[in-house]
Design an enzyme around this catalytic site. Structure first.
Site, PDB file in Angstrom:
ATOM      1  N   GLU A 266       0.882  -1.176   0.000  1.00  0.00           N
ATOM      2  CA  GLU A 266       0.000   0.000   0.000  1.00  0.00           C
ATOM      3  C   GLU A 266       0.912   1.215   0.000  1.00  0.00           C
ATOM      4  O   GLU A 266       1.407   1.645   1.048  1.00  0.00           O
ATOM      5  CB  GLU A 266      -0.910  -0.011   1.231  1.00  0.00           C
ATOM      6  CG  GLU A 266      -1.841  -1.207   1.320  1.00  0.00           C
ATOM      7  CD  GLU A 266      -2.977  -1.170   0.314  1.00  0.00           C
ATOM      8  OE1 GLU A 266      -3.037  -0.210  -0.473  1.00  0.00           O
ATOM      9  OE2 GLU A 266      -3.786  -2.114   0.311  1.00  0.00           O
ATOM     10  N   CYS A 300      -2.717   8.868   2.718  1.00  0.00           N
ATOM     11  CA  CYS A 300      -2.408   8.347   1.383  1.00  0.00           C
ATOM     12  C   CYS A 300      -3.576   8.597   0.440  1.00  0.00           C
ATOM     13  O   CYS A 300      -3.396   8.583  -0.789  1.00  0.00           O
ATOM     14  CB  CYS A 300      -2.058   6.863   1.448  1.00  0.00           C
ATOM     15  SG  CYS A 300      -3.303   5.859   2.262  1.00  0.00           S
TER      16      CYS A 300
END
Length: 516
Positions: A266, A300
Site C-alpha cells: 500500500e 495516502c
C-alpha cells in the site's frame, strides 16, 4: 500528557523496549536508543531502545513455533480471540486515540475514528472466522470429489507508516489472526507508543482469553530501516505487508520476491477528483475540504489534484478560498481545531519546494501555503492549506507531496479530464462529482478511473472497512481490510478425493491398464 500506563507495557526506568512477543516482559531489545518527537510541539514523546535486525530473526523463529499451534486452533475460536481484542479496544478507545494525537498530530475526531476502524475490523474479522469458504468443483472423473480449501499461511510481517499508526496494522493483524497467522509488526519510529499500546492490548486479550492464545501471536519490533529490511528478507515470513512510500515499497518487494515470498503493498497516492458542470457544489466543497486538509493532507488518500469544468471553476474556487481562510488551525488536542500540524520540518520544506516548482511551471497560488505561528503550540509545524491553479497538468503534479497542497486544473472535455486524472504513476483513490449518471458510470467503468478506489459524489478519503482497500500502478496493487482480502493471508489447496475402487485419470488418459 500523562501516558496511560494500563495500556502500555512496563518500561525500564524511562526507556521502553522495542521488542515484545506478547509475553508480560520484554525480550530485551539491544539496538540504539532514540526519542521521537510529537508533531504538536516538537517535544520528545518517549525513549525507546530499538530492536536490532538480528532480533527480527529471533522473532520469526518464535512466530513459526507459535504458528504450528495457532493454525490448529479452529477458525471460529480464533475469531473469539479477536472479539476479545475488540472488547479491550472499546474499553480503552479514548486513551488509544490520545496516543495517536500525541504522536501523529491528528485531531481528536480523526484519532478516535482511527481507533473505531480497529473496532470495526475486529467485528468484521469475527464474522469472517466462520466464512473462510472454499469451493466444491465438479470433477470430470467418476466417484471423485474436487474441492478447494484455504489454510493458514504462516507468520505475517507488517511494516506501517506514521499517518495511520493503528488502523493499517489492525487491518492486517485482525484478519491475519483469524486466518491462523501470527503477526510481526515493524511500526514507524515516529509512533512507537501507539504501537506498544496496540501490542499490549493483544497481550491483555491473550491473558483474558486463556491458553489457546500463545506467546508469539503478536510480536513488535520497533526500529529503523535496517529492522524493516531484515523483516522483508526473513524467509520464515511468507507474507510481508508494507505501507509507505513507493520507493520503500519497491525495495521491500524486490527483497521479498528474491526469496519467492509474497508482498502486499500500500504505497503512494496522488489522488484526483473531477468536478463536472452538473455537480452539487454544496457537498463537493465539503468533500474537497476534508479530503484535502484532513490529517493536514497526510493521508495516502488525501486529495492532491482537482479537475474542474470551466463553467463551474471560478464559483468553486471562490467557495474553497472562503472556507480555507476560516479553517481553525492549531493544537489537535483542542476540540475546535480542524487542521493539526505537519509531522515535521521536512514535510513543510517539501511543501514549500512543491509550491516553488508549481510557480515556476505557471501555477498561481490562490490561497495558503504560509507557516502558522500565532495561537499554535511552539515547536510544532503548522501551515495554511494551499490551493494552486495550473494551466495544465505539469510535472509537479505527478509527484505526491504529503501536505495540504491541492492543485486545480480546468477542463473542457470530460474524456480529457479522465485522461489527465489517469496520467500520473499512482493509482490509489479517485472521485467524481456529477449528477449525470452517464458520467458517473463511465468514471467507474473500464475506460474511467484507473484507481483501486473510485468514489461518486464523495471525497477521496474515508474508505469503509468492508471494501478491499488498495490501489494500482505505483500504489503497489495490494488490497487490505474487507471483501476477500483475507485470501492473501492464507494458502490455497486443491484437494481431490477418490472414493471409488477404480483409478480413472484426468483428460481420459489410459496408462498401463494391465499394470498390477
Amino acid at each position: 500528557m500523562e501516558l496511560p500506563s494500563r495500556i502500555l507495557p512496563p518500561a525500564d526506568g524511562n526507556t521502553y523496549s522495542g521488542l515484545w512477543d506478547g509475553g508480560p516482559m520484554p525480550r530485551g531489545a539491544n539496538g540504539d536508543i532514540f526519542m521521537p518527537r510529537s508533531p504538536i510541539d516538537g517535544q520528545p514523546t518517549c525513549q525507546i531502545r530499538a530492536a536490532s535486525p538480528e532480533q527480527v530473526g529471533m522473532a520469526a523463529m518464535m512466530a513459526q513455533t507459535t504458528f504450528r499451534y495457532w493454525r490448529e486452533v479452529p477458525a471460529p475460536r480464533r475469531g473469539e480471540f479477536v472479539r476479545v481484542i475488540g472488547e479491550l479496544v472499546r474499553e480503552n478507545k479514548k486513551e488509544l486515540a490520545e496516543l495517536i494525537t500525541l504522536e501523529a498530530g491528528k485531531i481528536r475526531a480523526e484519532a478516535e475514528g482511527e481507533i473505531q476502524e480497529w473496532i470495526d475490523i475486529c467485528e468484521f474479522a469475527v464474522g469472517l472466522s466462520r466464512q473462510l469458504y472454499g469451493l466444491s468443483i465438479a470433477s470430470e472423473r467418476p466417484e471423485h470429489t474436487l474441492v478447494e480449501r484455504w489454510h493458514p499461511l504462516g507468520p505475517v510481517g507488517v511494516i506501517s507508516a506514521f499517518n495511520f499508526p493503528a488502523a493499517v496494522w489492525a487491518w492486517n493483524a485482525m484478519i491475519g489472526l483469524v486466518c491462523g497467522d501470527p503477526i510481526i509488526w515493524k511500526p514507524s519510529e515516529q509512533t512507537p507508543l501507539i504501537a506498544l499500546a496496540c501490542n499490549q492490548i493483544v497481550t491483555l486479550a491473550s491473558a483474558r482469553f486463556g491458553s489457546d492464545a500463545p506467546f508469539g501471536i503478536s510480536t513488535l519490533v520497533i526500529g529503523g530501516g535496517d529492522v524493516g529490511a531484515a523483516l522483508a528478507g526473513e524467509h520464515r515470513i511468507p507474507l510481508v505487508s508494507a505501507t509507505g512510500s513507493t520507493a520503500m515499497g519497491r525495495s521491500v518487494a524486490q527483497v521479498v520476491a528474491g526469496r519467492l515470498g509474497r508482498s502486499l503493498l500500500e504505497l503512494g497516492g496522488n489522488n484526483g477528483m473531477i468536478v463536472t458542470p452538473s455537480a452539487d457544489l454544496d457537498i463537493a466543497v465539503r468533500a474537497i475540504t476534508f479530503a484535502a486538509v484532513g490529517t493536514c493532507g497526510q493521508r495516502c488518500t488525501s486529495l492532491r489534484r482537482l479537475f474542474v469544468h470551466k463553467s463551474v471553476s471560478q464559483k468553486l474556487i471562490e467557495r474553497l478560498k472562503t472556507i480555507y481562510s476560516s479553517l481553525p488551525i492549531g493544537d489537535p488536542r483542542d476540540s475546535t481545531t480542524l487542521v493539526g500540524p505537519l509531522v515535521n520540518e521536512r514535510a513543510f520544506e517539501s511543501m514549500q519546494s512543491a509550491l516553488v516548482a508549481a510557480h515556476d511551471q505557471g501555477g498561481r497560488l490562490l490561497c495558503g501555503g504560509d507557516r502558522v505561528t500565532k495561537n499554535v503550540p511552539a515547536g510544532g509545524v503548522y501551515v495554511q492549506p494551499a490551493l494552486v491553479q495550473l494551466p495544465i497538468q505539469t510535472p509537479v503534479m505527478y509527484d505526491e507531496t504529503f501536505a495540504p497542497l491541492t492543485y486545480i486544473v480546468e477542463y473542457d472535455n470530460f474524456d480529457d479530464a479522465i485522461e489527465m486524472h489517469n496520467a500520473v504513476p499512482q493509482g490509489l483513490s479517485s472521485a467524481i462529482f456529477s449528477t449525470d449518471v452517464r458520467e458517473a458510470h463511465k468514471f467507474m467503468g473500464p475506460a474511467g478511473s484507473d484507481c483501486g478506489l473510485v468514489g461518486v459524489n464523495i471525497g477521496t478519503s474515508g474508505a469503509e472497512i468492508g471494501g478491499a482497500f488498495g490501489g494500482e500502478k505505483d500504489t503497489g496493487g495490494g488490497r487490505e481490510s474487507g471483501s476477500d482480502s483475507w485470501k492473501q493471508y492464507m494458502r490455497r489447496a486443491t484437494c481431490t478425493v477418490n472414493y471409488g475402487s477404480e483409478l480413472p485419470l484426468a483428460q481420459g488418459i489410459k496408462f498401463g491398464d494391465d499394470v498390477a
